[in-house]
Write a protein that holds these residues in place. Structure first.
Motif, short mmCIF file in Angstrom:
data_model
loop_
_atom_site.label_atom_id
_atom_site.label_comp_id
_atom_site.label_asym_id
_atom_site.label_seq_id
_atom_site.Cartn_x
_atom_site.Cartn_y
_atom_site.Cartn_z
N VAL A 31 0.63 -1.04 0.02
CA VAL A 31 0.07 0.18 -0.33
C VAL A 31 1.32 1.25 -0.36
N ALA A 32 1.72 0.98 0.82
CA ALA A 32 2.76 2.85 1.48
C ALA A 32 3.50 2.88 -0.62
N ALA A 33 4.07 1.55 -1.76
CA ALA A 33 4.49 1.35 -2.48
C ALA A 33 3.35 2.31 -3.51
N VAL A 72 -9.89 -9.00 -6.87
CA VAL A 72 -10.37 -7.38 -6.01
C VAL A 72 -11.04 -6.55 -6.00
N LEU A 73 -12.02 -6.36 -5.00
CA LEU A 73 -12.93 -5.25 -5.36
C LEU A 73 -12.64 -4.02 -5.17
N SER A 74 -12.40 -2.54 -5.25
CA SER A 74 -12.40 -1.40 -4.96
C SER A 74 -13.69 -1.06 -4.09
N PHE A 75 -13.57 0.04 -2.99
CA PHE A 75 -14.86 1.03 -2.79
C PHE A 75 -13.59 2.02 -1.74
N PRO A 76 -13.99 2.83 -3.10
CA PRO A 76 -13.33 4.03 -2.38
C PRO A 76 -14.63 4.97 -1.83
N ALA A 77 -13.75 5.94 -0.87
CA ALA A 77 -14.27 6.71 0.23
C ALA A 77 -15.06 6.88 -0.80
N GLU A 78 -16.56 7.20 -0.02
CA GLU A 78 -17.47 8.44 -0.26
C GLU A 78 -18.09 9.72 0.64
N LEU A 79 -16.91 10.48 0.87
CA LEU A 79 -16.78 11.29 2.10
C LEU A 79 -17.86 11.69 1.81
N LEU A 91 -10.39 -2.35 0.20
CA LEU A 91 -10.24 -3.47 -0.42
C LEU A 91 -10.78 -4.68 -0.14
N VAL A 92 -11.48 -5.48 -0.59
CA VAL A 92 -11.48 -7.11 -0.76
C VAL A 92 -10.63 -7.24 -1.60
N ILE A 93 -10.15 -8.80 -1.13
CA ILE A 93 -9.56 -9.48 -1.41
C ILE A 93 -9.57 -11.02 -1.56
N ALA A 114 1.09 -9.41 -3.87
CA ALA A 114 1.34 -7.88 -4.49
C ALA A 114 0.70 -6.39 -5.83
N HIS A 115 0.89 -7.53 -6.22
CA HIS A 115 -0.19 -7.12 -7.28
C HIS A 115 -1.52 -6.66 -7.32
N MET A 116 -2.16 -7.24 -6.74
CA MET A 116 -4.01 -6.60 -6.67
C MET A 116 -3.99 -6.07 -5.57
N THR A 117 -2.76 -6.31 -4.30
CA THR A 117 -3.20 -4.69 -3.64
C THR A 117 -2.52 -3.75 -4.29
N VAL A 118 -1.45 -3.51 -4.95
CA VAL A 118 -1.12 -2.00 -5.31
C VAL A 118 -2.13 -1.98 -6.63
N HIS A 119 -2.75 -2.79 -7.82
CA HIS A 119 -4.00 -2.62 -8.00
C HIS A 119 -5.26 -1.68 -7.48
#
Length: 158
Positions: A31-33, A72-79, A91-93, A114-119
């Motif tokens: 994530v940091a990368a 992987v599924l990504s759910f961006p925060a909607e603040l 993220l859901v992996i 690693a790829h799925m996390t970065v993606h």
């Protein structure tokens, strides 16, 4: 001199067996990368939930209308406006999908994690691959991030 970015706060949850799943420190490093690569300097917080195929399929069906488990599924925060929190999303992996895909692609499972996390993190930050030009940009960025982690280009055939 600009302040160094803070390390991201990554919350991990497991709804699948942890055997074969990388350690929390690995997820934090990936994530940091990704955040460094896009020059994000402000704090970031996200959750990563590791799921089994049943939950992966149910979530993919509910949110994308696709009746299969995906990697992987990504759910961006909607603040709401005016709420200034470091949350970037969730993220859901899907563990069995990541392991299966790594085997099919003849690559180490850890590299595919690693790829799925970065993606997924890039999706949380607004990157996508719907249009061809966007896909080229996103894949190049992923490849550069992973290379910085000592991981081969995930888009090359092995």
């Amino acid at each position: 001199m600009a302040a160094a970015p803070t390390e991201p706060l990554v919350h991990l949850g497991y709804a699948a067996p942890r055997r074969g799943v990388p350690a929390p420190a690995s997820f934090r490093a990936w994530v940091a990368a990704a955040l460094r690569a896009v020059h994000r300097r402000k704090p970031a917080e996200l959750s990563i939930r590791i799921v089994d195929a049943d939950e992966g399929r149910a979530l993919n069906a509910a949110y994308r209308g696709k009746d299969y488990a995906t990697n992987v599924l990504s759910f961006p925060a909607e603040l709401p406006p005016g709420v200034d929190l470091p949350l970037i999303g969730d993220l859901v992996i899907c563990a069995p999908v990541v392991v299966r895909e790594a085997a099919e692609q003849n690559k180490p499972a850890r590299e595919h994690w690693a790829h799925m996390t970065v993606h997924g993190v890039l999706h949380l930050l607004g990157y996508d691959h719907i249009e061809d030009a966007d896909a080229v940009r996103m894949e190049a960025l992923e490849t550069r991030i992973l290379a910085g982690l000592g991981i081969d280009d995930p888009y090359l055939s092995r």
